[in-house]
Scaffold this active site. Structure first.
Site, PDB file in Angstrom:
ATOM      1  CG  HIS A   1      -1.858   1.139   1.338  1.00  0.00           C
ATOM      2  ND1 HIS A   1      -2.707   1.583   0.463  1.00  0.00           N
ATOM      3  CD2 HIS A   1      -1.743   2.330   2.123  1.00  0.00           C
ATOM      4  CE1 HIS A   1      -3.444   2.714   0.680  1.00  0.00           C
ATOM      5  NE2 HIS A   1      -2.867   3.149   1.787  1.00  0.00           N
ATOM      6  CB  SER A   2       1.011   4.389   0.102  1.00  0.00           C
ATOM      7  OG  SER A   2       1.109   5.543   0.124  1.00  0.00           O
ATOM      8  CE1 TYR A   3       9.591   3.522   0.765  1.00  0.00           C
ATOM      9  CE2 TYR A   3       8.741   2.716   2.567  1.00  0.00           C
ATOM     10  CZ  TYR A   3       9.787   2.994   1.672  1.00  0.00           C
ATOM     11  OH  TYR A   3      11.137   2.839   2.115  1.00  0.00           O
TER      12      TYR A   3
ATOM     13  CB  ALA B   1       2.232   0.145  -4.215  1.00  0.00           C
TER      14      ALA B   1
ATOM     15  CB  SER C   1      -3.058  -1.014  -2.332  1.00  0.00           C
ATOM     16  OG  SER C   1      -4.047  -0.148  -1.511  1.00  0.00           O
TER      17      SER C   1
END
Length: 253
Positions: A93-95, A97, A120
């Site tokens: 998720h975010s970083y 990803a 994500s």
């Protein structure tokens, strides 16, 4: 060869030695392995979740955080080697990803082929925004977190908590904001992008550019919510993950 539950890098919230598939989860900037406990509980016992613990947080808080994304990807890929004895996929998720993408590239080069990569709340590596929060005062980073995640943001009114999380948070922001997409082959595994429909950090067009980073199938799934839509949508996300993991497992057998 199999990993162990006392591995420095890997946490296994729900140990399932008989599960057919593993899902390696990478946290967001400032996040810790414990973030994925709800996902692990929801996917057990069929899928065993491995959650990566970065240096500089929780039980690794006395270690220096890594502020170079490529270096961190090197270390995580190496740590995951013993855990690739079963079919596995990656979720970030975010970083996490972006980090998951770089870890997947390294594992693929080492002939450990993930089933799929789930990304994500993050735009594709080939997109760019000139973001420099890692150079700004602590107050700016705190304001950013509060704007993205009200639940976590409330904790940041405590000066002791700020002092505890700031080194890792700043290192993560430096790592992701100075990241440069390097040369090399793109992935040959399915990539699935998840996105909150009100995420200020990534547009659907930026998320759709993930299709440029694999020669295999790509799909984009949008959920209601902002950057941390996961907090409100664990049930829907894990349902989608289970269905998609079943699909890729069956396609390889």
């Amino acid at each position: 060869m199999t990993g162990t539950t006392d591995d420095t890098w890997i946490r296994v919230p729900h140990r399932n030695p008989d599960s057919g598939t593993r899902l390696v989860c990478l946290p967001h900037a400032g996040g810790a392995a414990s973030y994925y406990f709800p996902m692990s509980a929801a996917l057990a016992p069929d899928v065993e979740v491995l959650s990566v613990q970065y240096p500089g947080r929780h039980d690794r808080r006395h270690e220096r955080p890594v502020d170079d994304l490529h270096l961190l990807a090197d270390r995580i890929a190496e740590a995951l080697g013993p855990w690739t004895d079963r079919p596995f996929a990656l979720f970030g998720h975010s970083y996490g990803a972006l980090l998951g993408y770089e870890v997947a590239r390294r594992l693929r080069a080492a002939e450990h082929r993930p089933l799929a990569l789930f990304v994500s709340g993050r735009r594709a590596p080939s997109t760019h925004r000139d973001e420099r929060l890692h150079l700004k005062p602590d107050a700016s980073l705190i304001a950013e977190l509060k704007s993205l995640d009200g639940t976590v943001g409330k904790l940041l009114d405590n000066e002791e908590i700020i002092a505890m999380v700031m080194p890792a948070l700043r290192a993560d922001y430096r790592a992701v904001e100075t990241y440069v997409h390097g040369p090399g082959p793109e992935l040959d595994i399915p990539v699935v992008a998840f996105l909150g429909d009100d995420d200020p950090k990534v547009t659907s067009q930026e998320a759709a550019r993930w299709r440029d980073h694999t020669t295999a199938d790509f799909s984009l799934e949008i959920f209601p919510g902002g950057h941390f839509y996961l907090a409100e949508r664990w049930k829907e996300v894990t349902s989608s993950l289970r269905r998609r993991l079943d699909g890729v497992v069956h396609s390889t057998t």
